[in-house]
Design a protein around this motif. Structure first.
Motif, short mmCIF file in Angstrom:
data_model
loop_
_atom_site.label_atom_id
_atom_site.label_comp_id
_atom_site.label_asym_id
_atom_site.label_seq_id
_atom_site.Cartn_x
_atom_site.Cartn_y
_atom_site.Cartn_z
N VAL A 1 0.83 -1.20 0.00
CA VAL A 1 0.00 0.00 0.00
C VAL A 1 0.87 1.25 0.00
O VAL A 1 0.60 2.22 -0.73
CB VAL A 1 -0.96 -0.01 1.22
N LEU A 2 1.92 1.25 0.81
CA LEU A 2 2.83 2.41 0.86
C LEU A 2 3.54 2.61 -0.47
O LEU A 2 3.68 3.74 -0.96
CB LEU A 2 3.84 2.23 1.98
N MET A 3 3.99 1.52 -1.08
CA MET A 3 4.65 1.63 -2.38
C MET A 3 3.68 2.10 -3.47
O MET A 3 4.06 2.85 -4.38
CB MET A 3 5.27 0.29 -2.78
N SER A 4 2.43 1.66 -3.36
CA SER A 4 1.42 2.12 -4.32
C SER A 4 1.21 3.62 -4.19
O SER A 4 0.99 4.32 -5.18
CB SER A 4 0.09 1.38 -4.08
N ILE B 1 3.57 5.75 -3.09
CA ILE B 1 4.79 6.43 -3.53
C ILE B 1 4.94 6.40 -5.05
O ILE B 1 5.20 7.43 -5.68
CB ILE B 1 6.02 5.79 -2.86
N PHE B 2 4.75 5.20 -5.64
CA PHE B 2 5.04 5.04 -7.07
C PHE B 2 3.83 5.31 -7.97
O PHE B 2 4.00 5.75 -9.10
CB PHE B 2 5.57 3.64 -7.33
N TYR B 3 2.61 5.02 -7.49
CA TYR B 3 1.42 5.20 -8.32
C TYR B 3 0.51 6.31 -7.82
O TYR B 3 -0.55 6.55 -8.39
CB TYR B 3 0.62 3.89 -8.39
N ALA C 1 6.59 -7.19 -1.67
CA ALA C 1 5.92 -5.94 -2.02
C ALA C 1 6.53 -5.35 -3.29
O ALA C 1 5.81 -4.88 -4.18
CB ALA C 1 6.04 -4.94 -0.86
N GLY C 2 7.85 -5.38 -3.39
CA GLY C 2 8.51 -4.88 -4.59
C GLY C 2 8.15 -5.70 -5.82
O GLY C 2 7.92 -5.15 -6.91
N TYR C 3 8.07 -7.01 -5.64
CA TYR C 3 7.67 -7.89 -6.76
C TYR C 3 6.26 -7.56 -7.23
O TYR C 3 5.98 -7.48 -8.43
CB TYR C 3 7.75 -9.35 -6.34
N THR C 4 5.35 -7.35 -6.28
CA THR C 4 3.97 -7.00 -6.63
C THR C 4 3.91 -5.70 -7.41
O THR C 4 3.12 -5.55 -8.35
CB THR C 4 3.11 -6.90 -5.36
#
Length: 311
Positions: free
Chosen positions: A128-131, A133-135, A186-189
């Motif tokens: 969720v955090l990566m989503s 940051i990146f999206y 998470a990075g793979y997802t």
């Protein structure tokens, strides 16, 4: 074909996909987590019988052999695209196949199962955090509340309703391995979301499985040299078939397709069902009792998932 074309156009216009595709996406995510819950049970059951890299190596060997007849046609058709995106596929294979699963198996040899489950529950939070940051996906107050409720349910389940048990959990080096595995997953997802839209999901899976297995070859050779190769018996063969066919081919195809349909952050929240499915599996297979705290935790997890994924 017409429905797929309309779906693609709706994505390009920023519209939501058809509701039936959203439902299919959630169902696929549930199937993947249900199978992976069984994978944790298998890993725990054969902890003393098979070394971690050996388990990972033979798991993905079986996965590649199983998937190849079904994916070879699309892979040949997508070959130019595979060559163009080879670095991306290699990184995805290393993270999702080589590193993530091997770290889980290594962690399982050096820490308690409770710790593994507790740390694995962090992975959807990282997603969720990566989503965000990146999206730039918005984490609304409702979504934050749903995540908090879900995490509370997972913690309650793992603690067995005992605050004292939770406070007295001891951590080992395996916990660091598991935390790293959760971040890697998470990075793979996130990487799966970047899959070229015209590349078949079977092509992506076969390429990442094969490249991930290739990275495992020297690690398994080193493990055999230092310790010993896997000693096969009927029980280990059955376990390897489960993790190789179901946990690898079926679960990964379902998970990757779910990401394509409903996005990484929504798919990630279904991952919280793994402790629930693991508990049910332990009850059915290992005859472990189900207490009231398990039912209450399940309700909290389901409520949190529903709140978080509200349109």
């Amino acid at each position: 074909m017409k429905n797929n074309k309309n779906y693609k156009n709706s994505e390009e216009l920023g519209k939501s996909p058809p509701k039936y595709l959203i439902v299919i996406g959630y169902l696929l995510a549930v199937v993947a987590t249900l199978i992976w819950a069984g994978n944790f049970i298998v890993a725990r059951a054969f902890n003393q019988d098979i070394l971690p890299v050996g388990l990972a190596f033979w798991r993905w060997t079986i996965a590649v052999i199983t998937l190849t007849p079904f994916a070879i046609k699309t892979t040949v058709a997508d070959w130019k695209m595979v060559q163009k995106h080879l670095p991306y596929l290699a990184v995805s294979g290393f993270l999702g196949v080589t590193a993530f699963n091997t770290l889980i198996y290594i962690a399982g040899h050096t820490t308690q199962a409770t710790n593994l489950s507790l740390i694995a529950a962090c992975s959807p939070i990282f997603i969720v955090l990566m989503s965000r940051i990146f999206y730039r996906e918005i984490i609304s107050l409702t979504r934050f509340a749903g995540i908090a409720i879900t995490v509370s349910g997972v913690i309650l389940l793992l603690a067995g309703g005992s605050l004292e048990k939770l406070l007295h959990i001891s951590f080992a080096i395996g916990d660091i391995y598991m935390l790293l595995a959760a971040i890697i997953f998470a990075g793979y997802t996130m990487l799966v979301k970047h899959k070229p839209s015209t590349m078949h999901i079977t092509t992506f899976s076969l390429c990442t499985f094969s490249l991930g297995l290739l990275f495992l070859v020297p690690l398994y050779a080193l493990e055999c040299w230092i310790y010993h190769p896997v000693v096969f018996n009927p029980a280990i063969v059955r376990a390897l078939l489960y993790v190789g066919v179901l946990s690898s081919v079926v679960a990964y195809l379902a998970w990757n397709q779910a990401i394509a349909l409903i996005g990484p952050s929504r798919t990630a929240l279904i991952y919280y069902m793994i402790p629930v499915f693991s508990g049910l599996g332990a009850r059915l297979i290992l005859n472990e009792p189900i207490a009231l705290v398990h039912l209450f935790s399940t309700l909290l997890i389901l409520a949190g998932i529903i709140i978080t994924n509200r349109q």
